[in-house]
Design an enzyme around this catalytic site. Structure first.
Site, short mmCIF file in Angstrom:
data_model
loop_
_atom_site.label_atom_id
_atom_site.label_comp_id
_atom_site.label_asym_id
_atom_site.label_seq_id
_atom_site.Cartn_x
_atom_site.Cartn_y
_atom_site.Cartn_z
N GLU A 1 30.36 44.43 64.19
CA GLU A 1 31.83 44.41 64.16
C GLU A 1 32.37 43.89 62.84
O GLU A 1 32.75 42.74 62.72
CB GLU A 1 32.42 43.64 65.36
CG GLU A 1 31.89 42.27 65.63
CD GLU A 1 32.60 41.62 66.83
OE1 GLU A 1 33.81 41.82 67.00
OE2 GLU A 1 31.94 40.91 67.59
N GLU B 1 34.22 48.23 65.90
CA GLU B 1 33.01 47.70 66.54
C GLU B 1 32.37 48.75 67.44
O GLU B 1 33.07 49.48 68.15
CB GLU B 1 33.38 46.47 67.38
CG GLU B 1 32.21 45.85 68.14
CD GLU B 1 32.59 44.57 68.88
OE1 GLU B 1 33.78 44.41 69.23
OE2 GLU B 1 31.69 43.75 69.10
#
Ligand code: CO
Length: 291
Positions: free
Chosen positions: A188, A276
């Site tokens: 992420e 992400e």
């Protein structure tokens, strides 16, 4: 990896991916924060899957860990950079995925975290070190004139576990874990126009039980009873029945029974984007469960 475990991760990933796309369409100027959060969380639970954590919606300089409070009156405004971070679980197996919706004019900022994620995913295979992933993330973001958020990382995922090794840094680091077949983790990247570091705001909307211990205060006991079905996964203050959870929550955090997740922010006036995906390392490369 055991076959049905793999299937649970894939199933969770499919649901998360579908809901994130549908959810992103609800983020419009004038839409209510609380209504949007409740609507997207319901999209998950309507499938029969569970929320691995409350839907995170974090605005502008807030990078993570904000969600609607009960009675939240905020609405989305023109100019907002909105991070939508969604966790879905099937039988405890977690998919964690996030995207950013631009209600202003920040296409390059969004491109930075999107390309950082894509670049890292291209490198995932057994034998790659997490430092190499951090290096490509940092390069994709800094080459566009932004800073990666250095003190937020991707993370391993397990059954009813949303944070475990390996950590996936958003900057180049020496050494670090080496990827192995069967590892499951989220990458992420966060790109920021600010300092590239987040710190805690006073606002806390998300908690997680860390310790099982008897408590005396009846309101605190009621909270622990109500979150028991979470199996240790995080919950939102908004989900608690009853009107005044603040004092019992504060006490439970002080006794280290609950962990608090304050909103994490770069400096005021800055903007942070995030993308992400959840990944399973395979023999040859990887499977993106949320892709
Ligand atoms: Co995550």
């Amino acid at each position: 990896m055991e076959h049905d475990v793999f299937e649970f991760y894939i199933e969770a990933g499919k649901i998360a991916s579908r809901v994130l796309i549908a959810g992103a369409r609800e983020i419009r100027v004038g839409a209510g924060f609380l209504e949007v959060v409740e609507s997207i969380e319901a999209m998950v639970t309507d499938t029969g899957a569970g929320l691995a954590f409350p839907l995170n919606i974090s605005l502008n300089e807030d990078a993570a860990h904000d969600t609607a409070s009960a009675g939240d009156e905020r609405i989305f405004s023109g100019g907002d950079v909105v991070k939508l971070d969604l966790g879905v679980h099937v039988e405890g197996y977690v998919a964690d995925t996030a995207t950013t919706i631009d209600l202003g004019d920040h296409p390059l900022l969004l491109e930075a975290s999107r390309e950082a994620l894509a670049g890292a995913i291209r490198l995932v295979r057994p034998g790659t070190s997490v430092g190499e992933l951090g290096e490509v993330i940092q390069r994709e973001i800094t080459s566009r004139g932004f800073l990666p958020v250095a003190n937020l990382t991707g993370h391993g995922l397990g059954r009813y576990i949303i944070h475990m090794p390996p950590n996936i840094p958003n900057i180049a680091i020496a050494g670090g874990a080496v990827l192995e077949e069967g590892m499951v983790f989220a990458i992420e990247p966060f790109a920021s126009t600010g300092t590239g570091r987040v710190s805690e705001k006073p606002r806390i909307e998300i908690y997680q039980q860390m310790l099982i211990k008897p408590v005396r205060m009846p309101q605190a006991r009621k909270i622990l009873d109500s979150i028991r079905p979470r199996n240790g996964l995080p919950f939102a203050k908004r989900w608690l029945a009853g009107t005044r959870p603040d004092i019992p929550l504060h006490n439970l955090v002080r006794e280290q029974i609950l962990h608090a997740y304050p909103v994490l922010s770069d400096i005021p006036g800055s903007y942070v984007s995030q993308h992400e995906h959840t990944i399973i390392v395979t023999e040859e490369g990887c499977t993106v469960t949320t892709g």
